[in-house]
Scaffold this active site. Structure first.
Site, mmCIF file in Angstrom:
data_model
loop_
_atom_site.group_PDB
_atom_site.id
_atom_site.type_symbol
_atom_site.label_atom_id
_atom_site.label_comp_id
_atom_site.label_asym_id
_atom_site.label_seq_id
_atom_site.Cartn_x
_atom_site.Cartn_y
_atom_site.Cartn_z
ATOM 1 N N CYS A 351 16.441 52.040 27.565
ATOM 2 C CA CYS A 351 16.640 50.673 27.087
ATOM 3 C C CYS A 351 15.343 49.874 27.102
ATOM 4 O O CYS A 351 15.167 48.939 27.886
ATOM 5 C CB CYS A 351 17.702 49.986 27.938
ATOM 6 S SG CYS A 351 19.191 50.966 27.990
ATOM 7 N N GLU A 352 14.417 50.283 26.268
ATOM 8 C CA GLU A 352 13.123 49.611 26.100
ATOM 9 C C GLU A 352 12.729 49.841 24.651
ATOM 10 O O GLU A 352 12.822 50.974 24.167
ATOM 11 C CB GLU A 352 12.031 50.274 26.956
ATOM 12 C CG GLU A 352 12.234 50.215 28.443
ATOM 13 C CD GLU A 352 11.704 48.938 29.075
ATOM 14 O OE1 GLU A 352 11.018 48.142 28.397
ATOM 15 O OE2 GLU A 352 12.006 48.748 30.265
#
Ligand code: LLP
Length: 433
Positions: A351-352
Site C-alpha cells: 500500500c504505497e
C-alpha cells in the site's frame, strides 16, 4: 542479459536449471542466484588486477546470503563489513578474520570490541572521534588495532546522488587536509597501527576513470604518510564498480584496472578492494507471479506477488531493472509488434504508490498466473528487504550447474511475530528507575 541467465526454447534458465520449475516447487517471490556468476566475477577482478595480487574483500551489504558468502570465502575472498552483524555472518560463513575490513561512519564500542576480539585486518576509520574510540577499546583489550584512514578525495563519481560518497560534502571519509592533521593524533594515541588508506567514492560507477582519479588525488598524501614512517601496507580502493542493468553500460573491468594500476603501483602498497554489486548484481533474479491483470484509466497494471519489501531499489532510487516473462517466445528486450505485446506498469501489492517495479514497459502480453523474472536483483535486493505490510521475506535458492539448494527458507507468518508478546511478562514503573 546476464551471462548465467539464458533463454533456451523460450524458457529462462539459471545455469542449467529451468527457473519455472524452481518457482513451481518453492513458490514466489523467490530469489534465484547463480553461484558461478559470483565466483566468476571474483575471478575477473583477480585477473584484471593480477599484477598487484589484490585482496578482494567482498562487500557483505550487497548480498549477505550465508551460502554465497561461503562460496566467496572458498575462492579466497576477504570481506568488507559495516556492522557486528556482518562480521558475524562472514565468520559463520567461514571467513578468515584476518581478511575482514570494518567500514562505516558510526561504530559503537561493542562493535569495535567484537571486531578486535575476532582479530580483523583493519578498521576503515572515518573521523577523529573514531580514532579515539578504537584506541580506547583496543587499550582495554590490550591489543593493537589495525586502521586505515578513509579519505574523501572530493571526486565526483557521476552516479545517482543517493549512492555518491566521494564528494567533499558527503558524510563519508575525512578530507585530505584533516587527514594530515589526524596523523598527529594517531601518533599520540596508543594501540593503533596505521596500516592503510581507504577510498570509496560511490556505487554503480560506470565511468572507468573515476577511481583512477580518486587514487591519483591521494598518492601525494600516501607518500607523506610513508615518509613520516607510518607502517602503511594497503591502499583499499573500495567498491562501486558499475554493472549493466539495461544493456552494456557496465564497466569493462580490464580497461578499468588499466586506468587504476599505474597509480596503485606508484603508491608501492598492496591493493585491497570492496566490490559488492559487481560480484552479486547480475548473479541474481527475483521471480514473481502475476496475481492480477488490471486495466485502469489509460493503463494496464500487472500486479505481481513481489513488492517493494522484497526489492526496494526501483521505489527509492528509481532504479531500472529488466523484467521479462519466464516463458516467452520473444528474446528479452525484443521489439514486440502489435497485439503480442502490451505496455504495462508492473507493480507490487504494498500500500504505497512507489511500489512499482516498472512504468510504461512494453512486454510480451502476460496473463494472470504467469511468471516474470526481475533481473539484476542479486545486489541490494534481499539485503534491503523488509517485512513491511507483514509480508514474510522471500526464499533464496543457489544454483550451480544443474544443481540447486534452498539457501534460505521462505519466512512464515509465525516468523513475523517472533520476539513479540501480546501481554507484558513483567511491568516496570517509572518510579523504580
Ligand atoms: N565499500 C563501501 C565503504 C561501501 O559503502 C559500499 C557500498 C561498498 C564498498 C560496495 O559498493 P558496490 O561495489 O556494491 O557499489 N543500496 C544502493 C547501494 C548502496 C551502496 C552502499 N555502499 C543500491 O541499491 O544501489
Amino acid at each position: 542479459m546476464p551471462e548465467h541467465f539464458t533463454y533456451k526454447n523460450g524458457q529462462l534458465y539459471c545455469e542449467s536449471v529451468p527457473v519455472k520449475a524452481l518457482a513451481d516447487k518453492l513458490g514466489t517471490p523467490l530469489y534465484v542466484y547463480s553461484q558461478s556468476h559470483f565466483t566468476g566475477q571474483v575471478e575477473a577482478i583477480k585477473q584484471a588486477f593480477a599484477e598487484v595480487d589484490p585482496l578482494i574483500c567482498y562487500s557483505v551489504k550487497a548480498n549477505a546470503c550465508l551460502g554465497l558468502l561461503r562460496a566467496m570465502a572458498r575462492v579466497g575472498c576477504g570481506f568488507d563489513a559495516v556492522s557486528k552483524g556482518e562480521i558475524y555472518r562472514a565468520l559463520r560463513a567461514g571467513a578468515d578474520s584476518r581478511m575482514i575490513v570494518f567500514a562505516g561512519v558510526g561504530k559503537r564500542d561493542d562493535e569495535i570490541d567484537y571486531a578486535l576480539e575476532k582479530g580483523i585486518l583493519m578498521f576503515n576509520v572515518e573521523s577523529e572521534s573514531e580514532l579515539t574510540a578504537i584506541s580506547r577499546v583496543a587499550a582495554r583489550r590490550g591489543v593493537e588495532a589495525g586502521i586505515a584512514l578513509r579519505l574523501n578525495p572530493d571526486v565526483d563519481p557521476k552516479t545517482h546522488k543517493h549512492i555518491s560518497t566521494g564528494k567533499r560534502e558527503s558524510k563519508f571519509g575525512i578530507d585530505i587536509e584533516r587527514a594530515k592533521a589526524s596523523l598527529k593524533r594517531i601518533r599520540e594515541l596508543k594501540n593503533l597501527r596505521l596500516k592503510g588508506v581507504h577510498l570509496h567514492i560511490g556505487s554503480q560507477i560506470t565511468e572507468n576513470d573515476r577511481h583512477a582519479e580518486a587514487i591519483a588525488k591521494v598518492v601525494p598524501f600516501i607518500k607523506e604518510v610513508k615518509a613520516a614512517d607510518f607502517p602503511l601496507e594497503y591502499i583499499n580502493v573500495g567498491g562501486g564498480y558499475g554493472i549493466s542493468y539495461r544493456g552494456n553500460e557496465g564497466l569493462n573491468i580490464t580497461e578499468f584496472a588499466a586506468k587504476m594500476l599505474p597509480h596503485i603501483r606508484e603508491t608501492g602498497l598492496k591493493m585491497a578492494c570492496e566490490p559488492g554489486r559487481y560480484v552479486s548484481g547480475n548473479g541474481g533474479i527475483l521471480l514473481t507471479r502475476v496475481i492480477f491483470d488490471k486495466p485502469s484509466g489509460d493503463k494496464n497494471f500487472l500486479i505481481v506477488d513481489a513488492a517493494m519489501n522484497d526489492l526496494i531499489r526501483p521505489a527509492i532510487y528509481d532504479a531500472y531493472h529488466r523484467i521479462w516473462p519466464v516463458q516467452s517466445e520473444f528474446a528479452p528486450d525484443a521489439e514486440i509488434a502489435g497485439d503480442a505485446g502490451r505496455v504495462y506498469d508492473v507493480v507490487g501489492p504494498v500500500c504505497e504508490s512507489t511500489d512499482v517495479f516498472a512504468k510504461a514497459r512494453r512486454l510480451p502480453a502476460t496473463a494472470e498466473g504467469e511468471l516474470l523474472a526481475i533481473f539484476s536483483a542479486g545486489a541490494y535486493g534481499m539485503a534491503m528487504s523488509s517485512t513491511y505490510n507483514q509480508r514474510p521475506r522471500a526464499a533464496e535458492v543457489i544454483v550451480q550447474g544443474d544443481k540447486f539448494w534452498v539457501a534460505r527458507e521462505r519466512e512464515s507468518i509465525e516468523d513475523l511475530i517472533r520476539g513479540e508478546r501480546l501481554t507484558p511478562r513483567e511491568v516496570f514503573s517509572a518510579a523504580d528507575l
